[in-house]
Write an enzyme that holds these catalytic residues in place. Structure first.
Site, PDB file in Angstrom:
ATOM      1  N   TYR A 280       1.052  -1.702   0.123  1.00 56.85           N
ATOM      2  CA  TYR A 280      -0.084   0.125   0.393  1.00 56.85           C
ATOM      3  C   TYR A 280       0.861   1.593   0.017  1.00 56.85           C
ATOM      4  CZ  TYR A 280      -3.297  -3.428   1.995  1.00 56.85           C
ATOM      5  OH  TYR A 280      -4.030  -5.105   2.783  1.00 56.85           O
TER       6      TYR A 280
ATOM      7  N   GLU B 126     -17.299  -0.216  23.695  1.00 60.40           N
ATOM      8  CA  GLU B 126     -18.284   0.470  22.567  1.00 60.40           C
ATOM      9  C   GLU B 126     -19.143   1.094  22.254  1.00 60.40           C
ATOM     10  OE1 GLU B 126     -19.455  -4.390  22.604  1.00 60.40           O
ATOM     11  OE2 GLU B 126     -20.108  -3.896  23.384  1.00 60.40           O
TER      12      GLU B 126
END
Length: 442
Positions: free
Chosen positions: A334, A410
């Site tokens: 990349y 979360e």
């Protein structure tokens, strides 16, 4: 005539500002109401991770969700990729939002009810599969963004393209995949994307916070392998052969001098890491060959070229001095993840508004890598980091990405939904406001 038009233009600008404020408030409210769903989605993906180019069930769940929202859906892009197109009720440009979907060949150690117990054969070894980089949160967040924005499509001045990407961690050997293949297959066209946004959960940044960097943000990455061939012999009589294990150890130490002695690190950081060494089968046999694999990280093209040159020189010459041989193979992966400076400056105010200015910080470049960079090569892009470390925890206590103990809070999910939703709508509203200003100037 111009005097008559000026008040109209000012009224239009005021109306657009009011519309943007109302849209932002609605996004924040809808995102908060989605929290329970976001957690459920994330836990489902976490418990059922899939490796790159094999995200069949993940893609199916994503596509089903988008279709239920009335979003136009394409599947099978870059093998398992899903793209959703939400056409707003008002004319405007196209903006894209991206989430990556693949897990990693890591056996989870975190003791949570939704722990992954998935196992596969990977590179000839049995291993667990885990979302050890947080891509499960990325998918849940973008599904949430799609639900929020689909519920207010009539107020959106433009089009939003949702890109759910496979194989960010790399495609299986011999296959194409990831962002590069999505771009090759035209994901940024039909309709053409004007700007793209993406985020990455970060287990070492406190939940509630956002971090970013204009310009070069994450490193270019290459993978390499070095095959060292010696001469097999009995372990009790090493002088009868050529030991590729000792030779490989010398090559590994030699490679470390590239960064420490050959590169100007005041110019840019760089990394050369050997991640695995395989050779031999028994205690008293010196094998014929050893294979090592690893990764290279750079930010500067000149340094990138120099690392490749020195790796070949060091490996082949050390091997030759031992009577062995070495073959170096480097797979360029990349490019640098580069945040368009103008786009970043334009949109950072949105993140300040969403997270609170004191919770948005500028950070140094990261030597991690991201194939989001392939999207940024084609259109201006902005990629930022969303805090996932539980409050009160220190960086020293938190497990890094790509490890069996990786864990994210979360509580980051709603902020992720608000951030991406607002970046998309604010960008489109700014484009609309700019049109009005141009009309006014005429």
């Amino acid at each position: 005539m111009l005097r008559k038009l000026l008040p109209i233009a000012l009224v239009l600008l005021a109306l657009h500002a009011e519309a943007q404020t109302n849209l932002s408030a609605s996004i924040d409210q809808k995102a908060q109401l989605l929290e329970k769903k976001l957690v459920e989605w994330r836990r489902d993906f976490h418990q059922n991770p899939e490796l790159g180019n094999r995200e069949f069930k993940t893609a199916e769940k994503v596509a089903s969700h988008l279709k239920q929202l009335g979003i136009e859906v394409q599947t099978g892009i870059a093998h398992t990729g899903v793209v959703g197109l939400l056409k707003g009720g008002k004319p405007g440009p196209v903006v894209a939002l991206r989430a990556d979907m693949d897990g990693l060949p890591v056996t989870e150690r975190v003791d949570v009810p939704f722990k992954s117990n998935v196992t596969v054969d990977y590179n000839g070894q049995k291993t667990g599969v885990m979302h050890a980089c947080g891509h499960d949160t990325h998918v849940a967040i973008l599904m949430g963004v799609a639900e929020v924005l689909a519920g207010m499509k009539n107020e959106i001045p433009g089009t939003i393209k949702f890109i759910f990407q496979p194989a960010e961690e790399g495609a299986p050997e011999g296959e194409e995949g990831g962002a590069k293949l999505m771009v090759k297959e035209g994901v940024l066209e039909n309709p053409a994307v004007e700007a793209i946004f993406g985020l990455h959960i970060d287990a070492l940044i406190e939940v509630g916070k956002i971090a970013y960097k204009p310009g070069a943000t994450m490193a270019a990455v290459d993978f390499f392998s070095i095959d060292v061939k010696g001469k097999q012999t009995h372990g009790a009589y090493p002088w009868s052969g050529v030991d590729p294990i000792v030779t490989s150890s010398q090559i590994i130490m030699g490679l470390q001098t590239i960064v420490s002695r050959n590169l100007n690190l005041t110019q840019a950081p760089a990394v050369v890491t050997v991640g695995a060494v395989n050779g031999g089968i028994r205690q008293n046999i010196i094998p014929e060959s050893v294979k090592m694999i690893g990764t290279i990280r750079t930010f500067d093209e000149g340094m990138h070229t120099h690392v490749h040159k020195r790796m070949n020189e060091i490996a082949t010459n050390i091997a030759e001095s031992a009577g062995a041989s070495a073959k170096v193979n480097i797979n360029v992966m990349y490019p640098v993840t580069f945040n368009n400076e103008a786009l970043t400056a334009k949109m950072i105010g949105t993140l300040d508004n969403v997270a609170g200015k004191g919770n948005v910080s500028l950070i140094p470049a990261k030597t991690g890598a991201e194939d989001f960079s392939y999207f940024q090569q084609k259109v201006p892009g902005f990629f930022f980091f969303l805090g996932g470390m539980p409050k009160g925890k220190s960086i020293e206590e938190a497990a890094p990405h790509h490890t069996p103990d990786f864990y994210v809070d979360e509580g980051s999910l709603v902020l992720g939904v608000r951030s991406l939703s607002r970046l998309a709508t604010d960008y489109l509203q700014m484009a609309k406001t700019s049109e009005v200003k141009k009309a006014k100037s005429k």
